[in-house]
Design an enzyme around this catalytic site. Structure first.
Site, PDB file in Angstrom:
ATOM      1  N   ARG A   1       0.830  -1.213   0.000  1.00 23.10           N
ATOM      2  CA  ARG A   1       0.000   0.000   0.000  1.00 23.10           C
ATOM      3  C   ARG A   1       0.860   1.257   0.000  1.00 23.10           C
ATOM      4  O   ARG A   1       0.534   2.256  -0.652  1.00 23.10           O
ATOM      5  CB  ARG A   1      -0.917  -0.019   1.219  1.00 23.10           C
ATOM      6  CG  ARG A   1      -1.970   1.081   1.254  1.00 23.10           C
ATOM      7  CD  ARG A   1      -3.061   0.726   2.243  1.00 23.10           C
ATOM      8  NE  ARG A   1      -4.073   1.770   2.323  1.00 23.10           N
ATOM      9  CZ  ARG A   1      -4.175   2.635   3.330  1.00 23.10           C
ATOM     10  NH1 ARG A   1      -3.326   2.573   4.347  1.00 23.10           N
ATOM     11  NH2 ARG A   1      -5.119   3.554   3.342  1.00 23.10           N
TER      12      ARG A   1
ATOM     13  N   HIS B   1       0.441   4.264  -2.665  1.00 25.83           N
ATOM     14  CA  HIS B   1       0.143   5.638  -2.257  1.00 25.83           C
ATOM     15  C   HIS B   1       1.275   6.602  -2.633  1.00 25.83           C
ATOM     16  O   HIS B   1       1.035   7.792  -2.804  1.00 25.83           O
ATOM     17  CB  HIS B   1      -0.137   5.693  -0.754  1.00 25.83           C
ATOM     18  CG  HIS B   1      -1.500   5.224  -0.397  1.00 25.83           C
ATOM     19  ND1 HIS B   1      -2.287   5.851   0.548  1.00 25.83           N
ATOM     20  CD2 HIS B   1      -2.253   4.186  -0.872  1.00 25.83           C
ATOM     21  CE1 HIS B   1      -3.453   5.228   0.643  1.00 25.83           C
ATOM     22  NE2 HIS B   1      -3.443   4.208  -0.208  1.00 25.83           N
TER      23      HIS B   1
ATOM     24  N   HIS C   1      -5.711  -6.350  -2.576  1.00 34.98           N
ATOM     25  CA  HIS C   1      -6.540  -6.518  -1.387  1.00 34.98           C
ATOM     26  C   HIS C   1      -6.702  -7.987  -1.011  1.00 34.98           C
ATOM     27  O   HIS C   1      -7.513  -8.324  -0.155  1.00 34.98           O
ATOM     28  CB  HIS C   1      -7.910  -5.864  -1.600  1.00 34.98           C
ATOM     29  CG  HIS C   1      -7.862  -4.371  -1.581  1.00 34.98           C
ATOM     30  ND1 HIS C   1      -8.913  -3.567  -1.971  1.00 34.98           N
ATOM     31  CD2 HIS C   1      -6.868  -3.519  -1.219  1.00 34.98           C
ATOM     32  CE1 HIS C   1      -8.574  -2.290  -1.852  1.00 34.98           C
ATOM     33  NE2 HIS C   1      -7.333  -2.240  -1.398  1.00 34.98           N
TER      34      HIS C   1
END
Length: 335
Positions: free
Chosen positions: A70, A74, A201
């Site tokens: 993640r 980001h 995910h």
């Protein structure tokens, strides 16, 4: 694991180092693009050092695999893959860590710090923080049981952060598929990358506030999302009761194989048990639903495409050549 990830580089010798020196002197453009062999001579143990750092982190906290993945995502969606997400606030700059998508949510900074410290001992002032993030996210996925892919290297670190960009450009679990796709295409990605990278995910957790509206007041209706699997709904209502103090409680994105990177995420979407509305919405569009069904059936295809999309994402806005810098400390720009 049924596969191995080979990208360790051989040790260099003096002759090779001299050859490299003359090559760089004669080829000023040689460093202006990413290369799979960028550090072969200047930091031959790079991948071993990064992998050891990720292994150590995962041994202490299995959630860190998803956190490192993640972190890379980001970072790349704001200013490109330039490690701007790692920068701390200064008197003249607000960092991205305090932006809404990152605040009290994005993790893994200490892991990157530790890897950087090890690399500064092995090959000082050589490896960028941006490249460390790219390699660490790859290793995190691989060590969680996922695919391995070759990472092109040679990124340099940005000189500033962009808090507004983090607030505006990072896709949100509250957004429609159309809006999320638009944010992907603005970065040079496409609808296939949306579906493939959403497969990240497969591992990780979400805070209750990111999906609680599906449990109690879907679309302002005062009832739960009728598309949500009944047994999953009951379980989540216990985990995330309709009270504010449960907003930061965590629930697994994939409750079936929570810490294993695999294609069960897609099987969950097919069966209506996706946790986030933005994930389950992939089944509401004919084009994306067809891809979800395919990946739910063919895990090796998902692994192949995930690696390809990660390489594509890691190229977004990459600084090379003389742009940016090689930060000595990933949290601050060099003096």
């Amino acid at each position: 694991m049924g596969h191995r990830c080979h990208d360790e580089k051989p040790s260099f010798n003096l002759r090779k180092l001299i050859q490299l020196f003359f090559f760089l002197m004669l080829s000023p453009l040689a460093l202006c693009q990413l290369s799979y062999k960028f550090y072969d001579y200047t930091c031959p143990n790079l991948t071993r050092i990064v992998r050891y750092g990720v292994m150590s982190a995962l041994a202490n906290d299995s959630r860190m695999a998803a956190s490192l993945l993640r972190l890379h995502f980001h970072d790349c969606f704001v200013n490109g893959c330039d490690a701007s997400v790692l920068l701390d606030d200064t008197s003249s700059m607000e960092g991205e860590k305090g932006a809404a998508p990152n605040r009290n949510s994005v993790r893994g900074f200490e892991v990157i710090d530790a890897i950087k410290a090890s690399l500064e001992k092995a090959c000082p002032y050589t490896v960028s923080c941006a490249d460390i993030i790219s390699l660490a996210s790859r290793d995190a996925v691989y060590l969680a049981g996922g695919p391995c892919w070759s990472v092109p290297l040679g990124r340099r670190d940005g000189l500033t952060a962009n808090k507004d960009g983090a607030n505006d450009d990072i896709p949100s679990p509250f957004e429609s598929l159309q809006n999320i796709t638009a944010k992907f295409t603005a970065k040079g990605l496409d609808i296939k990358d949306v579906v493939v990278l959403s497969g990240g995910h497969s591992i990780g957790f979400a805070q209750c506030f990111t999906f609680k509206q599906r449990l109690f007041d879907f679309g302002g209706s005062g009832i739960a999302d009728p598309a949500l699997d009944t047994s999953l709904l009951q379980s989540l209502q216990k985990t995330c009761p309709d009270q504010d103090d449960s907003d930061t409680t965590l629930a697994p994105l994939d409750p079936v194989t929570t810490n294993k990177f695999d294609n069960v995420y897609y099987k969950n979407l097919v069966s209506g048990t996706g946790l986030l509305q933005s994930d389950q919405d992939l089944m509401g569009d004919n084009q994306t639903a067809a891809m979800v069904v395919t990946y739910s059936k063919y895990p090796l295809l998902f692994f192949r495409d995930f690696g390809a999309s990660m390489v594509k994402m890691s190229n977004i806005g990459a600084l090379t050549g003389k742009d940016g810098q090689i930060r000595r400390n990933c949290r601050v720009v060099n003096n």
